[in-house]
Motif scaffolding. Structure first.
Motif, short mmCIF file in Angstrom:
data_model
loop_
_atom_site.label_atom_id
_atom_site.label_comp_id
_atom_site.label_asym_id
_atom_site.label_seq_id
_atom_site.Cartn_x
_atom_site.Cartn_y
_atom_site.Cartn_z
N MET A 1 110.45 -12.92 -20.79
CA MET A 1 110.65 -13.90 -19.76
C MET A 1 111.92 -13.60 -18.99
O MET A 1 112.93 -13.20 -19.57
N LYS A 3 115.35 -14.19 -17.08
CA LYS A 3 116.48 -15.11 -17.22
C LYS A 3 116.94 -15.52 -15.83
O LYS A 3 116.90 -14.75 -14.89
N ASP A 9 122.19 -17.09 -22.33
CA ASP A 9 121.20 -16.77 -23.35
C ASP A 9 120.08 -17.80 -23.40
O ASP A 9 119.48 -18.00 -24.44
N TYR A 10 119.76 -18.45 -22.33
CA TYR A 10 118.67 -19.43 -22.31
C TYR A 10 117.51 -18.85 -21.52
O TYR A 10 117.66 -18.43 -20.37
N GLU A 11 116.36 -18.79 -22.17
CA GLU A 11 115.17 -18.23 -21.55
C GLU A 11 114.30 -19.35 -21.01
O GLU A 11 113.91 -20.25 -21.75
N GLY A 13 110.86 -20.95 -19.67
CA GLY A 13 109.43 -20.67 -19.88
C GLY A 13 108.68 -21.93 -20.23
O GLY A 13 109.10 -23.04 -19.89
N LYS A 16 110.30 -25.05 -21.67
CA LYS A 16 111.73 -24.76 -21.58
C LYS A 16 112.13 -24.78 -20.11
O LYS A 16 112.25 -23.74 -19.47
#
Length: 172
Positions: A1, A3, A9-11, A13, A16
């Motif tokens: 996915m 960024k 560091d948060y993906e 999707g 989310k």
């Protein structure tokens, strides 16, 4: 996915969402909510049916509820020969009248016999002693009874369920 910018560091999707578009803590997702004093459909329907309507009955105007005016109009249509209105009026009468059916609407002799037979059979299965119905001539007819079922209810063998289903086969 992929960024997004600003998310180390948060993906982003499925399930989310980006952090900047999430609901903020302490803030409602529906801030205005349901307006105070708004009513549901049931309340509106009751209020509408209670509102007064002017009706001319017997040459004199009078005020009645919308509900009563609707029933009066249904009655007029039924008496004028409208079959659907007549059916609807009869259905309403059956549903809301607590009185016994008139002589013309009672079951025929054959239908009544089938209903009595079915009721007696269900009572026998439940282990309840059935009362003997009285014939029109004043004599009592004995119901066909099974001696095993006339006593206190007992545990039936497993094949009795199949017998009971066969007994009701004529109803299908």
């Amino acid at each position: 996915m992929p960024k997004r910018k600003g998310s180390a560091d948060y993906e982003v999707g499925y399930k989310k969402p980006p952090k900047h578009s999430r609901f903020k803590k302490g803030r409602s997702g529906n801030p205005r909510g349901r307006p105070k004093g708004s009513r549901n459909f049931s309340t509106d329907l009751k209020a509408t049916l209670e509102q007064g309507v002017r009706v001319t009955e017997g040459g004199k105007p009078k005020t009645v509820s919308t509900q009563l005016a609707t029933l009066l109009r249904l009655r007029e249509k039924a008496l004028a020969g409208d079959g659907r209105a007549l059916d609807r009026l009869i259905d309403l009468a059956r549903l809301y009248n607590n009185e016994e059916m008139t002589e013309a609407a009672k079951l025929g002799a054959g239908d009544a016999a089938i209903l009595e037979s079915f009721t007696a059979r269900q009572l026998r299965r439940a282990g309840i002693a059935a009362q003997e119905p009285e014939a029109e001539s004043g004599k009592t007819e004995a119901l066909e009874t099974d001696p095993e079922l006339d006593t206190a209810p007992k545990q039936k063998p497993k094949d009795s369920i199949a017998d009971a289903e066969d007994e009701d086969a004529w109803l299908r």
